[in-house]
Write a protein that holds these residues in place. Structure first.
Motif, PDB file in Angstrom:
ATOM      1  N   GLN A 109      35.498  17.219 -18.059  1.00 13.72           N
ATOM      2  CA  GLN A 109      34.062  17.422 -18.272  1.00 13.72           C
ATOM      3  C   GLN A 109      33.240  16.461 -17.427  1.00 13.72           C
ATOM      4  O   GLN A 109      32.269  16.853 -16.769  1.00 13.72           O
ATOM      5  N   GLU A 112      33.539  17.402 -13.689  1.00 12.45           N
ATOM      6  CA  GLU A 112      32.758  18.593 -13.347  1.00 12.45           C
ATOM      7  C   GLU A 112      31.259  18.295 -13.368  1.00 12.45           C
ATOM      8  O   GLU A 112      30.505  18.831 -12.545  1.00 12.45           O
ATOM      9  N   LYS A 120      36.302  23.395  -7.799  1.00 13.32           N
ATOM     10  CA  LYS A 120      37.636  23.542  -8.388  1.00 13.32           C
ATOM     11  C   LYS A 120      38.223  22.153  -8.617  1.00 13.32           C
ATOM     12  O   LYS A 120      38.566  21.452  -7.671  1.00 13.32           O
ATOM     13  N   SER A 140      45.980  19.171 -15.870  1.00 13.12           N
ATOM     14  CA  SER A 140      45.202  20.230 -16.510  1.00 13.12           C
ATOM     15  C   SER A 140      44.152  20.738 -15.528  1.00 13.12           C
ATOM     16  O   SER A 140      43.715  20.010 -14.636  1.00 13.12           O
ATOM     17  N   ARG A 141      43.741  21.973 -15.746  1.00 19.10           N
ATOM     18  CA  ARG A 141      42.755  22.611 -14.869  1.00 19.10           C
ATOM     19  C   ARG A 141      41.351  22.525 -15.449  1.00 19.10           C
ATOM     20  O   ARG A 141      41.162  22.637 -16.654  1.00 19.10           O
ATOM     21  N   GLY A 142      40.365  22.393 -14.570  1.00 20.23           N
ATOM     22  CA  GLY A 142      38.974  22.511 -14.961  1.00 20.23           C
ATOM     23  C   GLY A 142      38.582  23.970 -15.104  1.00 20.23           C
ATOM     24  O   GLY A 142      39.386  24.883 -14.861  1.00 20.23           O
ATOM     25  N   SER A 143      37.337  24.205 -15.459  1.00 18.17           N
ATOM     26  CA  SER A 143      36.880  25.559 -15.790  1.00 18.17           C
ATOM     27  C   SER A 143      36.872  26.508 -14.595  1.00 18.17           C
ATOM     28  O   SER A 143      36.949  27.726 -14.780  1.00 18.17           O
ATOM     29  N   CYS A 144      36.779  25.983 -13.388  1.00 18.48           N
ATOM     30  CA  CYS A 144      36.696  26.836 -12.203  1.00 18.48           C
ATOM     31  C   CYS A 144      37.999  26.888 -11.407  1.00 18.48           C
ATOM     32  O   CYS A 144      38.103  27.658 -10.449  1.00 18.48           O
ATOM     33  N   GLU A 146      41.791  27.917 -10.628  1.00 22.36           N
ATOM     34  CA  GLU A 146      42.507  29.157 -10.910  1.00 22.36           C
ATOM     35  C   GLU A 146      44.013  28.910 -10.987  1.00 22.36           C
ATOM     36  O   GLU A 146      44.503  27.826 -10.665  1.00 22.36           O
ATOM     37  N   GLU A 168      44.448  19.336 -21.819  1.00 25.26           N
ATOM     38  CA  GLU A 168      43.899  18.051 -21.382  1.00 25.26           C
ATOM     39  C   GLU A 168      44.044  16.966 -22.442  1.00 25.26           C
ATOM     40  O   GLU A 168      44.153  15.778 -22.116  1.00 25.26           O
TER      41      GLU A 168
END
Length: 275
Positions: A109, A112, A120, A140-144, A146, A168
């Protein structure tokens, strides 16, 4: 050779050149995942850049230059430096970039919020043995970001040892367990070797035996999949040497102390994001 998420040739950048950068990129280089000519590393001083220059990587004092030369960028600075770095590079981040932070305690968070919309972002937690391709890494991946970005990172980090994508919420725990945990193991190894020195064994020999003991125990645990309690029980015989030694460790509170250490390091990692 790994491919970039978009299908273009993978060009790695790293902002920061300290021990963790050396561990991750060192493992990638050792495994031949990316040509050294495709790796650019920045740092404010020459000291840490020598490691990468000696390996044939491109080096610079400009963080912006890393963005221009790379499509996958690792952030390997101290956690409190991350906001400054992201503010500096923000205007140069494009949709072709994948940003991967390895800074302890800085949440997705926060990353981003400090990055352009749609960036990304991935967050990873490594440990130092990545440099000998025996690390333990979670990410872990962020919201954007893929699936292809995740696959690309996992392919890269497979060069460093064990690599798992996790929620996360596990990342700060991993920092307490494994990122910091390497130091706990070294302290234990030192104590093992010192015990042998006390009983009359030369220091160099006792240190080698302690290291091999830890290596063998870890390999047995991974290959069998058995719970550590079972493996510990397998070593103990009634009235034998091991159970007498374990009694002393229990009297010293080894288990409770180690659990408290993991808890303290995890909480510290969580606190870093609130500063």
């Amino acid at each position: 050779m790994a491919a970039a998420a978009s299908g273009e040739e993978l060009r790695l950048g790293c902002i920061g050149a300290g021990k963790m950068a050396q561990g991750i990129l060192g493992g990638i280089i050792l495994a031949g995942k990316v040509p050294v000519s495709n790796i650019t590393v920045s740092a404010p001083s020459e000291t840490n850049l020598e490691y990468f220059r000696d390996k044939g990587c491109n080096t610079t004092h400009s963080n912006i230059a890393v963005l221009y030369e790379s499509n996958v960028i690792f952030l390997a600075t101290k956690p409190h430096i991350i906001p400054t770095v992201l503010e500096e590079i923000k205007s140069s981040v494009t949709n072709n970039h994948v940003i991967i932070s390895m800074a302890a305690g800085v949440s997705l968070q926060t990353l981003e919020q400090l990055s352009p919309p749609g960036a990304k972002i991935l967050r990873m937690s490594p440990n130092l043995p990545c440099v000998v391709q025996e690390g333990a890494v979670v990410f872990s991946r962020g919201s954007c970001a893929e699936q292809q970005d995740s696959d690309m990172l996992k392919n890269l980090l497979s060069a460093c040892g064990m690599c798992e994508e996790t929620p996360e919420t596990y990342i700060d725990i991993h920092t307490g367990l494994s990122g910091s945990g390497v130091a706990y193991v070294y302290l234990f190894a030192e104590a093992l070797a010192d015990g042998a020195v006390k009983m009359g064994m030369p220091s160099a020999l006792s240190s080698r035996i302690a290291a091999q003991t830890l290596l063998g125990a870890a390999k047995l645990m991974l290959q069998t999949g058995d719970h550590p309690a079972k493996l510990r029980s397998d070593v103990c015989t009634p009235g034998g040497t091991t159970i007498h030694a374990l009694h002393e460790l229990e009297k010293g509170g080894l288990r409770a102390t180690v659990m408290s250490a993991v808890e303290a390091a995890t909480q510290r990692a969580r606190d870093l994001d609130r500063r």
